[in-house]
Design a protein around this motif. Structure first.
Motif, PDB file in Angstrom:
ATOM      1  N   ALA A   1       0.824  -1.202   0.000  1.00 23.86           N
ATOM      2  CA  ALA A   1       0.000   0.000   0.000  1.00 23.86           C
ATOM      3  C   ALA A   1       0.861   1.256   0.000  1.00 23.86           C
ATOM      4  CB  ALA A   1      -0.931  -0.005   1.209  1.00 23.86           C
ATOM      5  N   ALA A   2       1.897   1.254   0.803  1.00 22.81           N
ATOM      6  CA  ALA A   2       2.801   2.407   0.823  1.00 22.81           C
ATOM      7  C   ALA A   2       3.445   2.609  -0.544  1.00 22.81           C
ATOM      8  CB  ALA A   2       3.868   2.214   1.896  1.00 22.81           C
ATOM      9  N   ALA A   3       3.793   1.505  -1.198  1.00 24.12           N
ATOM     10  CA  ALA A   3       4.386   1.601  -2.529  1.00 24.12           C
ATOM     11  C   ALA A   3       3.420   2.186  -3.545  1.00 24.12           C
ATOM     12  CB  ALA A   3       4.845   0.218  -2.992  1.00 24.12           C
ATOM     13  N   ARG A   4       2.141   2.096  -3.247  1.00 19.33           N
ATOM     14  CA  ARG A   4       1.121   2.616  -4.169  1.00 19.33           C
ATOM     15  C   ARG A   4       0.559   3.964  -3.725  1.00 19.33           C
ATOM     16  NH1 ARG A   4      -2.025  -2.903  -6.192  1.00 19.33           N
ATOM     17  NH2 ARG A   4      -0.120  -3.937  -6.942  1.00 19.33           N
ATOM     18  N   GLY A   5       1.237   4.592  -2.764  1.00 16.77           N
ATOM     19  CA  GLY A   5       0.890   5.962  -2.453  1.00 16.77           C
ATOM     20  C   GLY A   5       0.100   6.213  -1.193  1.00 16.77           C
ATOM     21  N   TYR A   6      -0.178   5.195  -0.420  1.00 18.35           N
ATOM     22  CA  TYR A   6      -0.902   5.386   0.835  1.00 18.35           C
ATOM     23  C   TYR A   6       0.041   5.824   1.955  1.00 18.35           C
ATOM     24  CZ  TYR A   6      -4.995   2.763  -0.907  1.00 18.35           C
ATOM     25  OH  TYR A   6      -6.097   2.343  -1.604  1.00 18.35           O
ATOM     26  N   ALA A   7      -0.477   6.654   2.855  1.00 18.09           N
ATOM     27  CA  ALA A   7       0.138   6.828   4.169  1.00 18.09           C
ATOM     28  C   ALA A   7      -0.448   5.719   5.036  1.00 18.09           C
ATOM     29  CB  ALA A   7      -0.201   8.191   4.755  1.00 18.09           C
ATOM     30  N   VAL A   8       0.409   4.949   5.686  1.00 22.20           N
ATOM     31  CA  VAL A   8      -0.028   3.701   6.310  1.00 22.20           C
ATOM     32  C   VAL A   8       0.193   3.709   7.818  1.00 22.20           C
ATOM     33  CG1 VAL A   8       0.256   1.193   6.352  1.00 22.20           C
ATOM     34  CG2 VAL A   8       0.520   2.439   4.195  1.00 22.20           C
ATOM     35  N   CYS A   9      -0.837   3.283   8.537  1.00 24.58           N
ATOM     36  CA  CYS A   9      -0.689   2.976   9.961  1.00 24.58           C
ATOM     37  C   CYS A   9      -0.548   1.477  10.116  1.00 24.58           C
ATOM     38  CB  CYS A   9      -1.895   3.463  10.756  1.00 24.58           C
ATOM     39  SG  CYS A   9      -1.903   2.857  12.468  1.00 24.58           S
ATOM     40  N   VAL A  10       0.569   1.044  10.670  1.00 19.96           N
ATOM     41  CA  VAL A  10       0.829  -0.365  10.954  1.00 19.96           C
ATOM     42  C   VAL A  10       0.423  -0.611  12.407  1.00 19.96           C
ATOM     43  CG1 VAL A  10       2.581  -2.174  11.077  1.00 19.96           C
ATOM     44  CG2 VAL A  10       2.736  -0.400   9.298  1.00 19.96           C
ATOM     45  N   ASN A  11      -0.733  -1.196  12.585  1.00 21.96           N
ATOM     46  CA  ASN A  11      -1.192  -1.521  13.941  1.00 21.96           C
ATOM     47  C   ASN A  11      -0.598  -2.841  14.397  1.00 21.96           C
ATOM     48  OD1 ASN A  11      -3.718  -3.520  14.991  1.00 21.96           O
ATOM     49  ND2 ASN A  11      -3.120  -1.838  16.351  1.00 21.96           N
ATOM     50  N   TYR A  12      -0.285  -2.925  15.687  1.00 27.66           N
ATOM     51  CA  TYR A  12       0.223  -4.170  16.267  1.00 27.66           C
ATOM     52  C   TYR A  12      -0.231  -4.262  17.708  1.00 27.66           C
ATOM     53  CZ  TYR A  12       3.715  -1.326  18.697  1.00 27.66           C
ATOM     54  OH  TYR A  12       4.323  -0.397  19.509  1.00 27.66           O
ATOM     55  N   ARG A  13      -0.141  -5.473  18.260  1.00 21.02           N
ATOM     56  CA  ARG A  13      -0.478  -5.651  19.662  1.00 21.02           C
ATOM     57  C   ARG A  13       0.774  -5.866  20.500  1.00 21.02           C
ATOM     58  NH1 ARG A  13      -4.217 -10.483  22.107  1.00 21.02           N
ATOM     59  NH2 ARG A  13      -2.784 -11.648  20.765  1.00 21.02           N
ATOM     60  N   HIS A  14       1.585  -6.861  20.139  1.00 21.68           N
ATOM     61  CA  HIS A  14       2.764  -7.199  20.930  1.00 21.68           C
ATOM     62  C   HIS A  14       4.088  -6.984  20.187  1.00 21.68           C
ATOM     63  CE1 HIS A  14       0.271  -8.757  24.051  1.00 21.68           C
ATOM     64  NE2 HIS A  14      -0.150  -9.804  23.369  1.00 21.68           N
ATOM     65  N   HIS A  15       4.086  -7.143  18.882  1.00 21.37           N
ATOM     66  CA  HIS A  15       5.337  -7.233  18.131  1.00 21.37           C
ATOM     67  C   HIS A  15       5.839  -5.855  17.694  1.00 21.37           C
ATOM     68  CE1 HIS A  15       3.532 -11.302  17.732  1.00 21.37           C
ATOM     69  NE2 HIS A  15       4.756 -11.644  18.041  1.00 21.37           N
ATOM     70  N   GLN A  16       6.304  -5.082  18.669  1.00 21.53           N
ATOM     71  CA  GLN A  16       6.757  -3.715  18.398  1.00 21.53           C
ATOM     72  C   GLN A  16       7.938  -3.686  17.444  1.00 21.53           C
ATOM     73  OE1 GLN A  16       7.960  -1.512  21.873  1.00 21.53           O
ATOM     74  NE2 GLN A  16       8.169   0.406  20.775  1.00 21.53           N
ATOM     75  N   ALA A  17       8.913  -4.573  17.669  1.00 27.73           N
ATOM     76  CA  ALA A  17      10.102  -4.569  16.821  1.00 27.73           C
ATOM     77  C   ALA A  17       9.744  -4.880  15.374  1.00 27.73           C
ATOM     78  CB  ALA A  17      11.127  -5.569  17.342  1.00 27.73           C
ATOM     79  N   ALA A  18       8.849  -5.833  15.171  1.00 30.25           N
ATOM     80  CA  ALA A  18       8.444  -6.186  13.814  1.00 30.25           C
ATOM     81  C   ALA A  18       7.700  -5.032  13.158  1.00 30.25           C
ATOM     82  CB  ALA A  18       7.576  -7.438  13.826  1.00 30.25           C
ATOM     83  N   ALA A  19       6.809  -4.382  13.909  1.00 30.00           N
ATOM     84  CA  ALA A  19       6.071  -3.238  13.360  1.00 30.00           C
ATOM     85  C   ALA A  19       7.019  -2.101  13.000  1.00 30.00           C
ATOM     86  CB  ALA A  19       5.023  -2.765  14.359  1.00 30.00           C
ATOM     87  N   SER A  20       7.984  -1.838  13.866  1.00 30.61           N
ATOM     88  CA  SER A  20       8.967  -0.795  13.586  1.00 30.61           C
ATOM     89  C   SER A  20       9.790  -1.142  12.350  1.00 30.61           C
ATOM     90  CB  SER A  20       9.882  -0.607  14.795  1.00 30.61           C
ATOM     91  OG  SER A  20       9.147  -0.134  15.911  1.00 30.61           O
ATOM     92  N   GLY A  21      10.048  -2.435  12.173  1.00 36.80           N
ATOM     93  CA  GLY A  21      10.778  -2.862  10.988  1.00 36.80           C
ATOM     94  C   GLY A  21      10.005  -2.602   9.705  1.00 36.80           C
ATOM     95  N   VAL A  22       8.689  -2.841   9.729  1.00 38.79           N
ATOM     96  CA  VAL A  22       7.854  -2.566   8.557  1.00 38.79           C
ATOM     97  C   VAL A  22       7.849  -1.072   8.256  1.00 38.79           C
ATOM     98  CG1 VAL A  22       5.516  -2.664   7.622  1.00 38.79           C
ATOM     99  CG2 VAL A  22       6.404  -4.601   8.930  1.00 38.79           C
TER     100      VAL A  22
END
Length: 263
Positions: A37-58
């Motif tokens: 989605a980001a590659a196609r022009g969206y500003a994206v919110c990556v929601n997560y519950r526990h996996h902060q490091a993985a979300a930060s990586g995305v």
């Protein structure tokens, strides 16, 4: 490397970047969807519950490629946290124009005769209640009846809703059946308010969710039963999701795309 497009999705008001929330966006299908989605022009919110490091990586990978993204922790099963999630997006990215209800859980493979009420409550809280709450908050921002500019919602269901997952995850399959009903009813409810609601039903996809069920290599075991003879990749589901969010599917609502290799 994925190249970022400067062309925003037409579902957003003219001149504004469309804003997408992907629940459960830190890994698997959610992460693939956020990045595409980001590659196609969206500003994206990556929601997560526990996996902060993985979300930060995305978020980091999106930023390095020239996109815009934030990570927001919220348990979608908790109403106050869902409200906070959307308020955070309002403040940092702007009014949401697209939602992917992807957050979902399953528990260890078990027959129905051994399942207790606590497990059922956990499964329904995340998979069903969470999807309802996020859809509610999205509609309050998207609906033309409420002053919004319209938008699109894609629910991530599962072919388990059709197949039942006997001997493994009947509770999960039942929760995804509820998501199918939500998709059909909500699509009709908000169609006249500029909001389209559709769903994808993934099949046997290579993601970490199988480890939660106690069988990390489950796709390898069952792939021979798939007509195409293989498991699917998260990006293949993400591509179907992005089509349903896009103007290319402008006349599609209340529909399902099975991304399941013919299963």
């Amino acid at each position: 490397m994925v190249q970022f497009s400067s062309t925003a999705n037409p579902s957003a008001p003219a001149g504004l970047k469309p804003v997408l929330i992907v629940t459960g966006g830190s890994r698997g299908i959610g992460a693939a969807t956020a990045q595409l989605a980001a590659a196609r022009g969206y500003a994206v919110c990556v929601n997560y519950r526990h996996h902060q490091a993985a979300a930060s990586g995305v978020v980091g990978s999106i930023a390095r490629a020239g996109g815009q993204a934030i990570a927001v922790a919220a348990d979608v099963a908790i109403e106050a946290e869902v409200v906070r999630l959307f308020q955070t997006v309002d403040a940092q990215l702007g009014r949401v124009t697209a939602l992917v209800n992807n957050a979902g859980i399953l528990e260890r493979q078990q027959r129905v005769e051994d399942i207790d009420a606590a497990r059922i409550s956990r499964i329904l809280a995340v998979n069903v209640t969470g999807s309802f709450l996020c859809a509610r908050e999205a509609i309050r921002r998207m609906s033309t009846r409420r002053g919004g500019a319209g938008g699109a919602i894609v629910n991530v269901s599962s072919v388990a809703a059709r197949l039942g997952a006997p001997g493994e995850y009947v509770d999960y399959a039942a929760a995804k059946g509820a998501i199918d009903s939500l998709t059909i009813g909500l699509a009709q409810e908000v169609a006249a308010e500029g909001i389209r609601v559709n769903a994808v039903r993934p099949g046997f996809i290579y993601t970490d969710i199988h480890a939660s069920g106690g069988e990390p290599d489950r796709v390898e075991r069952v792939k021979t039963a798939v007509p195409l003879g293989r498991g699917g990749q998260a990006i293949e589901v993400a591509q179907a999701i992005l089509w349903l969010l896009s103007a290319e599917s402008a006349y599609t609502t209340g529909a399902f795309i099975d991304v399941a290799g013919g299963k």
